[in-house]
Enzyme design. Structure first.
Site, PDB file in Angstrom:
ATOM      1  N   LYS A 269       0.910  -1.116   0.003  1.00  0.00           N
ATOM      2  CA  LYS A 269      -0.035  -0.086  -0.081  1.00  0.00           C
ATOM      3  C   LYS A 269       0.835   1.234   0.042  1.00  0.00           C
ATOM      4  CE  LYS A 269      -3.883   1.895   2.567  1.00  0.00           C
ATOM      5  NZ  LYS A 269      -4.866   1.696   3.931  1.00  0.00           N
TER       6      LYS A 269
ATOM      7  N   SER B  17      -9.766   1.788   2.933  1.00  0.00           N
ATOM      8  CA  SER B  17      -8.900   2.619   1.965  1.00  0.00           C
ATOM      9  C   SER B  17      -7.885   1.760   1.216  1.00  0.00           C
ATOM     10  CB  SER B  17      -8.130   3.436   2.865  1.00  0.00           C
ATOM     11  OG  SER B  17      -7.178   3.119   3.842  1.00  0.00           O
TER      12      SER B  17
ATOM     13  N   SER C 224     -10.171  -0.778   7.041  1.00  0.00           N
ATOM     14  CA  SER C 224      -9.499  -0.455   5.862  1.00  0.00           C
ATOM     15  C   SER C 224      -8.789  -1.642   5.297  1.00  0.00           C
ATOM     16  CB  SER C 224      -8.580   0.869   5.805  1.00  0.00           C
ATOM     17  OG  SER C 224      -9.410   1.679   5.916  1.00  0.00           O
TER      18      SER C 224
END
Length: 485
Positions: free
Chosen positions: A75, A150, A174
């Site tokens: 990420k 997210s 998330s």
């Protein structure tokens, strides 16, 4: 793409090379990215260099770890030395960290192959990956829908087999929410189990890094690799890290019957009928495997969303104050003085959702409102922790849906942020209490969209949580389904 253990066997038997495995992942990324947009940066050259280094070790007869030569996505809010780390924000568009985050350094040391940095909601603020400043990631099961957020890029990349496993971060769900939307496994570890050094902060008392995988075993292997004490992180826990994968068994046979609590407040109004049916069947399956089922009440869970959306923005408003155009990142070019440089840099560098949360947090922390909002939210956080403590006096693991719905259409909730926030209803409590939580696929709705079962455990009992998830997974075939791309 095969599992970590299968690929490891192929490597050590020299049936395939790390370069071949990596090139396969890179080719798939190249083929799918025009429609998926899971990645912000693809690090093809570095990935192939890392793969060649693994092949050299194998050729020399050296032992390699389970993650050596395994393609992984990271990420893009975890610092990677010499590789852009943008947090999907214009304000960090040209930022290249001079150091590695602890988790990525551990992966580098273990020989893992990073194929790229995955897309996210800007600064991890959002639940759909629509808040990225660069592009919107699509759900591999239906390109017209969101992958969740997210960590939507990390979840979508694993679901689409662009990488074997990936890392995300979880502040209020998330990891678990996009895992549910994309039909993969995602775990948020106990707060402090995994170092946050090098993770760009959103809400420091809530953020936690965790893995995605297509199977529970893959997630367990990756968690063992990244967990552990880190003196660079003041919130890191000094605990011994077990081999989570080694203790996985396909049943619950033990000296004491496993007790699973069903949180009754997570069922009823607001829960899609398809989700309810799938999760209910999953609970029945756990019972058939030998678990003892109890109905548990956690009455303060309903206050998780309002307390979270005061605490998290408050911490964000403090953490994001560093982005002022002075030290690094974007700087507005037309500033006349210091104050206008601050305001113009932030106005053009931050997106709408980030601005919204900064303003909410700054308001909640302001003089005259701190006691009424922030302090009260922290008191509610304590009540939620107490709900968990009472529940875990009766049961070993808690179960509920991961998300009340399946993946929604892109753009469907853009004009109603509150409805987006409410999707975090079932994931937020674990963050507020610092507990581990995992989402595993447990079915599909009538639109062939994945549904997730969430399991939450006691502090530092990831081993037990993974065991329950693994036993359930092995008794079903949901994890074997793949999106048709």
């Amino acid at each position: 793409m095969a599992s970590i253990r299968e690929l490891h066997e192929q490597l050590i038997k020299k049936e395939r090379s790390a370069v071949e495995i990596t090139q396969e992942a890179l080719d798939r990324i190249q083929a799918l990215e025009p429609k998926l947009h899971s990645f912000l940066h693809v690090t093809a050259q570095q990935a192939l260099e890392q793969a060649r280094a693994v092949d050299t070790k194998i050729a020399a007869g050296e032992e390699i770890g389970l993650l050596a030569g395994i393609p992984i996505g990271i990420k893009d809010n975890m610092c990677t030395k010499g590789i852009p780390t943008t947090c999907a924000s214009r304000i960090l568009e040209n930022f290249v960290p001079p150091y590695e985050s602890t988790v990525t350094q551990k992966l580098v040391d273990g020989g893992a192959v990073m194929v790229g940095k995955t897309n996210l909601d800007e600064f991890a603020m959002g639940g759909s990956t629509e808040n990225s400043a660069y592009h919107i990631t699509a759900n591999p099961w239906d390109l017209s829908r969101v992958p969740g957020g997210s960590s939507g890029g990390s979840a979508a990349a694993v679901a689409a087999e662009e990488c074997v496993v990936s890392l995300g971060s979880d502040t209020g769900g998330s990891i678990r929410q996009p895992a549910s939307f994309c039909g993969v496994v995602g775990i948020k570890p106990t707060y402090g189990l995994v170092s946050r050094y090098g993770l760009v902060a959103f809400a420091s008392s809530l953020d936690q890094i965790g893995p995605f995988g297509r199977t529970v075993e893959d997630v367990a292997i990756l968690l063992s690799a990244i967990a552990g004490y880190d003196p660079k992180d003041s919130t890191s826990l000094k605990v011994e890290i077990p081999d989570y994968a080694a203790s996985l068994k396909p049943d619950f046979k033990a000296r004491r019957k496993l007790r699973i609590g069903i949180i009754k407040e997570t069922f009823g109004e607001g829960l899609d009928s398809g989700v309810e049916q799938a999760v209910t069947k999953a609970i029945d399956q756990l019972q058939s495997l030998g678990a003892e089922i109890h109905i548990i009440s956690c009455p303060n869970f309903r206050y998780g969303v309002p307390s979270y959306y005061i605490i998290a923005p408050s911490e964000a408003s403090a953490n994001l104050a560093r982005y002022d155009g002075v030290k690094y990142g974007y700087r507005a070019p037309d500033a006349e003085n210091l104050l206008s440089m601050y305001t113009r840099t932030r106005a053009s560098g931050f997106g709408a959702e980030v601005k919204r949360r900064i303003m909410i947090g700054t308001y909640a922390l302001s003089a005259g409102y701190y006691d009424a909002y922030y302090l009260k939210a922290q008191k509610v956080r304590t009540l939620i922790k107490q709900d968990f403590e009472r529940a875990f006096n009766r049961v070993d693991v808690l179960a509920c849906p991961t998300v009340p719905t399946t993946a929604f259409k892109t753009g469907e909730k853009n004009t109603d942020p509150l409805s987006m926030y409410l999707l975090d209803l079932m994931t937020i409590p674990a963050n507020l209490a610092g507990l581990p939580g995992i989402s595993v696929p447990c079915g599909f709705d009538n639109n062939n969209l994945p549904i997730g079962l969430q399991l939450m455990g006691k502090v530092l009992r990831e081993d037990q949580l993974l065991q329950v998830a693994y036993a359930y997974e092995q008794s079903t075939t949901w994890h074997l389904r793949q999106p048709q791309l």
